[in-house]
Design a protein around this motif. Structure first.
Motif, PDB file in Angstrom:
ATOM      1  N   PRO A  94      40.225 172.666 123.629  1.00 22.70           N
ATOM      2  CA  PRO A  94      40.792 172.220 124.918  1.00 22.70           C
ATOM      3  C   PRO A  94      40.095 172.816 126.129  1.00 22.70           C
ATOM      4  O   PRO A  94      39.894 172.123 127.132  1.00 22.70           O
ATOM      5  N   ALA A  95      39.695 174.074 126.052  1.00 23.89           N
ATOM      6  CA  ALA A  95      39.018 174.700 127.196  1.00 23.89           C
ATOM      7  C   ALA A  95      37.656 174.071 127.444  1.00 23.89           C
ATOM      8  O   ALA A  95      37.274 173.801 128.598  1.00 23.89           O
ATOM      9  N   MET A  96      36.904 173.812 126.369  1.00 20.19           N
ATOM     10  CA  MET A  96      35.594 173.182 126.516  1.00 20.19           C
ATOM     11  C   MET A  96      35.731 171.741 127.005  1.00 20.19           C
ATOM     12  O   MET A  96      34.946 171.274 127.835  1.00 20.19           O
ATOM     13  N   ARG A  97      36.749 171.043 126.512  1.00 21.65           N
ATOM     14  CA  ARG A  97      36.963 169.657 126.946  1.00 21.65           C
ATOM     15  C   ARG A  97      37.305 169.604 128.426  1.00 21.65           C
ATOM     16  O   ARG A  97      36.797 168.750 129.170  1.00 21.65           O
ATOM     17  N   ASN A  98      38.153 170.506 128.879  1.00 22.34           N
ATOM     18  CA  ASN A  98      38.481 170.558 130.308  1.00 22.34           C
ATOM     19  C   ASN A  98      37.254 170.897 131.143  1.00 22.34           C
ATOM     20  O   ASN A  98      37.078 170.379 132.252  1.00 22.34           O
ATOM     21  N   CYS A  99      36.388 171.758 130.616  1.00 21.43           N
ATOM     22  CA  CYS A  99      35.161 172.121 131.343  1.00 21.43           C
ATOM     23  C   CYS A  99      34.261 170.919 131.528  1.00 21.43           C
ATOM     24  O   CYS A  99      33.745 170.673 132.628  1.00 21.43           O
ATOM     25  N   GLU A 120      36.036 154.502 132.693  1.00 22.90           N
ATOM     26  CA  GLU A 120      36.248 154.004 131.335  1.00 22.90           C
ATOM     27  C   GLU A 120      36.305 155.156 130.335  1.00 22.90           C
ATOM     28  O   GLU A 120      37.109 155.150 129.394  1.00 22.90           O
ATOM     29  N   LEU A 121      35.444 156.155 130.523  1.00 21.25           N
ATOM     30  CA  LEU A 121      35.485 157.328 129.652  1.00 21.25           C
ATOM     31  C   LEU A 121      36.805 158.071 129.784  1.00 21.25           C
ATOM     32  O   LEU A 121      37.407 158.483 128.778  1.00 21.25           O
ATOM     33  N   PHE A 122      37.287 158.208 131.010  1.00 19.59           N
ATOM     34  CA  PHE A 122      38.539 158.933 131.216  1.00 19.59           C
ATOM     35  C   PHE A 122      39.728 158.175 130.631  1.00 19.59           C
ATOM     36  O   PHE A 122      40.686 158.793 130.147  1.00 19.59           O
ATOM     37  N   PHE A 123      39.695 156.852 130.687  1.00 19.87           N
ATOM     38  CA  PHE A 123      40.766 156.078 130.060  1.00 19.87           C
ATOM     39  C   PHE A 123      40.773 156.299 128.553  1.00 19.87           C
ATOM     40  O   PHE A 123      41.840 156.368 127.927  1.00 19.87           O
ATOM     41  N   GLN A 124      39.593 156.419 127.950  1.00 19.96           N
ATOM     42  CA  GLN A 124      39.531 156.678 126.513  1.00 19.96           C
ATOM     43  C   GLN A 124      40.037 158.082 126.177  1.00 19.96           C
ATOM     44  O   GLN A 124      40.613 158.309 125.110  1.00 19.96           O
ATOM     45  N   LEU A 125      39.819 159.024 127.101  1.00 25.50           N
ATOM     46  CA  LEU A 125      40.280 160.395 126.861  1.00 25.50           C
ATOM     47  C   LEU A 125      41.799 160.524 126.926  1.00 25.50           C
ATOM     48  O   LEU A 125      42.341 161.575 126.580  1.00 25.50           O
ATOM     49  N   LEU A 126      42.477 159.482 127.392  1.00 26.04           N
ATOM     50  CA  LEU A 126      43.936 159.530 127.408  1.00 26.04           C
ATOM     51  C   LEU A 126      44.520 159.568 126.012  1.00 26.04           C
ATOM     52  O   LEU A 126      45.715 159.844 125.845  1.00 26.04           O
ATOM     53  N   ARG A 127      43.714 159.286 125.006  1.00 24.67           N
ATOM     54  CA  ARG A 127      44.187 159.355 123.622  1.00 24.67           C
ATOM     55  C   ARG A 127      44.284 160.790 123.117  1.00 24.67           C
ATOM     56  O   ARG A 127      44.848 161.037 122.054  1.00 24.67           O
ATOM     57  N   CYS A 128      43.703 161.735 123.847  1.00 25.93           N
ATOM     58  CA  CYS A 128      43.676 163.126 123.388  1.00 25.93           C
ATOM     59  C   CYS A 128      45.086 163.725 123.374  1.00 25.93           C
ATOM     60  O   CYS A 128      45.876 163.477 124.299  1.00 25.93           O
ATOM     61  N   LYS A 131      48.539 167.193 126.874  1.00 24.73           N
ATOM     62  CA  LYS A 131      49.353 166.675 127.977  1.00 24.73           C
ATOM     63  C   LYS A 131      48.789 167.084 129.334  1.00 24.73           C
ATOM     64  O   LYS A 131      48.758 166.275 130.274  1.00 24.73           O
ATOM     65  N   ASN A 132      48.340 168.326 129.460  1.00 22.32           N
ATOM     66  CA  ASN A 132      47.789 168.785 130.741  1.00 22.32           C
ATOM     67  C   ASN A 132      46.543 167.985 131.121  1.00 22.32           C
ATOM     68  O   ASN A 132      46.345 167.643 132.288  1.00 22.32           O
ATOM     69  N   LEU A 133      45.696 167.700 130.124  1.00 19.22           N
ATOM     70  CA  LEU A 133      44.495 166.911 130.399  1.00 19.22           C
ATOM     71  C   LEU A 133      44.865 165.501 130.829  1.00 19.22           C
ATOM     72  O   LEU A 133      44.273 164.958 131.774  1.00 19.22           O
ATOM     73  N   ARG A 134      45.839 164.880 130.169  1.00 13.59           N
ATOM     74  CA  ARG A 134      46.235 163.512 130.527  1.00 13.59           C
ATOM     75  C   ARG A 134      46.800 163.457 131.945  1.00 13.59           C
ATOM     76  O   ARG A 134      46.494 162.536 132.711  1.00 13.59           O
ATOM     77  N   THR A 135      47.610 164.426 132.306  1.00  8.39           N
ATOM     78  CA  THR A 135      48.150 164.466 133.670  1.00  8.39           C
ATOM     79  C   THR A 135      47.041 164.652 134.698  1.00  8.39           C
ATOM     80  O   THR A 135      47.037 164.008 135.760  1.00  8.39           O
ATOM     81  N   PHE A 136      46.096 165.529 134.383  1.00 12.44           N
ATOM     82  CA  PHE A 136      44.961 165.762 135.285  1.00 12.44           C
ATOM     83  C   PHE A 136      44.113 164.501 135.447  1.00 12.44           C
ATOM     84  O   PHE A 136      43.694 164.147 136.562  1.00 12.44           O
ATOM     85  N   LEU A 137      43.870 163.799 134.332  1.00 17.21           N
ATOM     86  CA  LEU A 137      43.077 162.568 134.387  1.00 17.21           C
ATOM     87  C   LEU A 137      43.806 161.472 135.162  1.00 17.21           C
ATOM     88  O   LEU A 137      43.181 160.716 135.919  1.00 17.21           O
TER      89      LEU A 137
END
Length: 709
Positions: A94-99, A120-128, A131-137
């Motif tokens: 998760p830390a590397m993905r957020n970076c 488009e890449l960020f929409f695909q990352l919504l599958r991760c 929760k914090n990453l999805r809210t940030f995206l």
């Protein structure tokens, strides 16, 4: 250039970043070294992407910060990060993905990455599963699209993103589909994607999703929130009676408390007046932009019948279907027997079910379809075995349904319900009278003669429309009011119009428009004509009186002639008003006079206030739950009123009237804060002495005086 001796390059990346931003050319070699180091770390990281690599984290953020200084070298940098996220999105730490995501956002803010690719890449990352990453995206996607459409809307980019989100709503991952729906709805509310395409994507995909969260989110979007209702409720609660407060202040004793209350009421009145003067803001719901409302309503109803969802979700289905039927005037006859099953006083949320029944009623639905609902409400609610509240709610729901479909009510049922106008409970009595008032306006023939009331001019002019008949106006309603004293067009005979063929005709103007006035001689001639007409009417009346003894037949003929004359006069007025509307532009003053005349018709020989005839798109729940009864205050409401009265009030307690609060206090004030041991001797002196104590004190005093001599 002499470099400082205290630098620790290339180990100190923040210092190198600062120096590169100041002078990129001088530190290009150091940057190339760091970039090669990044490539080597990247190859090592690809072997085990699940572990955190702090060195790679630091160098990625370093390159993202200075990438604009070396665009050719960093040309492949965004692609490498994107490939990592695409290939190992769910495996990455998760830390590397957020970076990596933050580095791409930095590059996007510097316009080094195309918007479509990154979104488009960020929409695909919504599958991760983060929760914090999805809210940030979600926050970044909404902000980025909003910034791109700030100056002008990029239609090509928007259409591409909307097409991509169309597929994301169908995604197998429920979290990604839910987040995509949230993003589309938020963009619609922010007036960025407020077009019909966004609405219909939600209508065709979101409302029929197999994921319950996506389904509920889409249904809530079409239900929206009643801003006008909330504002009206808050206005009614905060409504101020300025006139009553002024009168009370004039009569009652003048106190500081009343003066403050009066000043506060004046402020509230000024604020309410300013709010009324503001231009109204209209926010149309997405339900108006649906391309195929009939298909959507039928699909939702079929989905509802086969659904095993909880009761709250079923209520949402019923609400959306009823709004579609009412707004677009659809035909869905199977909806009414289905909703009849829920019309029981003990049913949970029964007032909302009654609201949906009223919303689904409109004039194009045959009365035979809605009549069973009215009979069910009458049998289950409006009976004396129920409480007065239940009866009042049933009558209110009946009124709301009949307001939208008056032909659904039968004569026998209406006359039975009208008998509750003398019921002992005020709530039932007022609800029944409101139903009678409604049918006085629309179909007075269905009421008893004693319930029809005195007919107004507006009721006399209104025609009873049959099923499916539309009222089409060929002129401005009430334009006859301008014919009384306006100097516009003289209605000439056919001979005069024939003689004026091919010649110029002088068209006079109304007041304020300029042009020549009508001659006084013409006015006198008009008055003479009116007097002659009055004399003829009097003569006719005398003849009728003299011939009244001759038989009933002559009286009926006289009535027919009178009616024919009245109809002819009304017809001439309507023709003149129609010609007036076609040949002249009405001013604001003209419309004020027309509105005043129409208002006068509604109150002439009838009620003190006119009935609101324009029905709203949505039925307010308060219209059904409104019960005329004074409720008792519970403890919480009493405490709220007490706390509200304490605001902006001086601290209670004894006041000595000192100008300076910080000056010295009196002995009496100081005594209140002293310790009791300091005041014990004074407390003893206040105790009432017995007769023996008084004798001893007197003897002691006398002995003391003798010794002093």
């Amino acid at each position: 250039m002499v470099r400082p001796n205290n630098n620790q390059l290339p180990e100190n990346l923040p210092q190198l970043q600062n120096l590169i931003k100041r002078d990129p050319e001088s530190y290009s070699d150091e940057f190339h070294i760091q970039y090669q180091h990044f490539l080597s770390l990247l190859e090592v990281f690809a072997l085990n992407p699940g572990e955190e690599n702090k060195s790679l984290d630091d160098i990625v953020m370093f390159i993202a910060q200075v990438a604009q200084c070396y665009p050719k070298v960093c040309e492949e940098f965004p692609k490498r990060l994107s490939d990592l996220l695409k290939n190992y999105a769910t495996v990455l730490d998760p830390a590397m993905r957020n970076c990596f995501v933050k580095a791409l956002i930095l590059l996007r803010n510097k316009n080094l990455v195309p918007a479509l690719d990154i979104l488009e890449l960020f929409f695909q990352l919504l599958r991760c599963p983060d929760k914090n990453l999805r809210t940030f995206l979600q926050t970044h996607i909404v902000t980025d699209i909003k910034n791109m459409n700030a100056k002008h809307k990029d239609m090509k980019l928007n259409s591409s993103l909307q097409a991509f989100m169309y597929s994301m709503l169908k995604d197998a991952n429920p979290k990604a589909a839910k987040m995509s729906a949230d993003i589309m709805i938020e963009l619609y509310k922010k007036n960025i994607w407020n077009d019909a395409k966004t609405v219909n994507v939600i209508a065709t995909v979101g409302c029929f999703s197999k994921v319950t969260k996506v389904l509920v989110t889409s249904l809530k979007f079409f239900l929206g929130h009643d801003e006008e209702e909330e504002e009206s409720d808050s206005d009614s609660e905060n409504e101020v009676d300025l006139k009553g407060a002024l009168m009370a202040n004039r009569v009652n004793k003048k106190t500081k408390k009343r003066q403050k209350q009066l000043a506060q009421i004046k402020k509230q009145a000024v604020k309410a007046q300013k709010k009324k003067k503001n231009a109204p803001a209209f926010n149309f719901s997405g339900i108006h932009l649906v391309h195929n409302p009939q298909g959507m309503a039928e699909g939702l109803f079929k989905q509802l019948q086969g659904s095993n969802e909880r009761f709250e979700v079923k209520l949402m289905h019923l609400d959306v279907i009823s709004r579609l039927i009412g707004i677009h005037e659809l035909f869905l006859f199977g909806f009414y027997p289905y909703i009849t099953r829920f019309l029981q006083p003990h049913q949970r949320q029964v007032t909302r079910v009654l609201q949906f029944a009223a919303q689904a009623s409109h004039e194009l639905v045959p009365g035979d379809i809605i009549e069973p609902i009215l009979k069910t409400i009458a049998n289950n609610f409006i009976t004396e075995r129920n409480s007065s509240d239940v009866m009042a709610i049933g009558l209110n729901a009946t009124r709301e349904i009949c307001m939208r479909c008056p032909l659904a009510m039968g004569e026998d049922l209406l006359q039975d319900l009208a008998m509750y106008k003398t019921y002992k409970e005020k709530s039932v009595m007022m609800a029944a009278r409101s139903l009678i008032t409604l049918y006085r306006e629309h179909l007075p023939a269905l009421l008893h003669k004693k319930d029809r009331g005195r007919q107004t001019e507006a009721q006399a002019e209104r025609k009873v429309r049959a099923y499916g008949e539309r009222e089409v106006h060929d002129t401005v309603l009430g334009a006859e009011a301008l014919l009384k004293d306006s100097k516009t067009i003289d209605i000439e005979s056919d001979e005069d119009t024939d003689s004026n063929d091919g010649e110029w005709v002088n068209v006079t103007h109304s007041d304020g428009e300029g042009g020549p006035d009508v001659d006084d001689d013409d006015e006198e001639e008009d008055e003479d004509d009116e007097e002659e007409d009055d004399e003829e009417d009097e003569g006719n009346s005398d003849e009728e009186d003299s011939n009244s003894d001759e038989g009933v037949g002559s009286g009926e003929e006289a009535d027919k002639t009178k009616k024919q004359k009245a109809d002819l006069k009304i017809l001439n007025q309507k023709e003149a008003a129609q010609e007036l509307a076609l040949t002249r532009i009405f001013t604001d003053e003209d419309f004020k006079r027309i509105n005043a005349a129409n208002l006068k018709k509604t109150v002439t020989s009838a009620r003190k206030r006119p009935l609101e005839q324009d029905r709203a798109e949505f039925v307010k729940l308060n219209s059904i739950e409104m019960i005329y009864k004074k409720r008792k205050h519970d403890k919480e409401s009493r405490l709220e009123t007490v706390q509200a009265g304490r605001k902006d009030r001086e601290r209670f307690g004894w006041k000595d009237g000192r100008v300076n609060e910080n000056c010295s206090k009196t002995n009496r004030e100081k005594r209140k804060t002293k310790n009791f041991g300091m005041l014990r001797h004074k407390a003893r002196s206040k105790v009432k002495k017995s007769f023996k104590d008084k004798q001893q004190a007197l003897r002691k005093h006398l002995l003391h005086q003798k010794k002093m001599k």
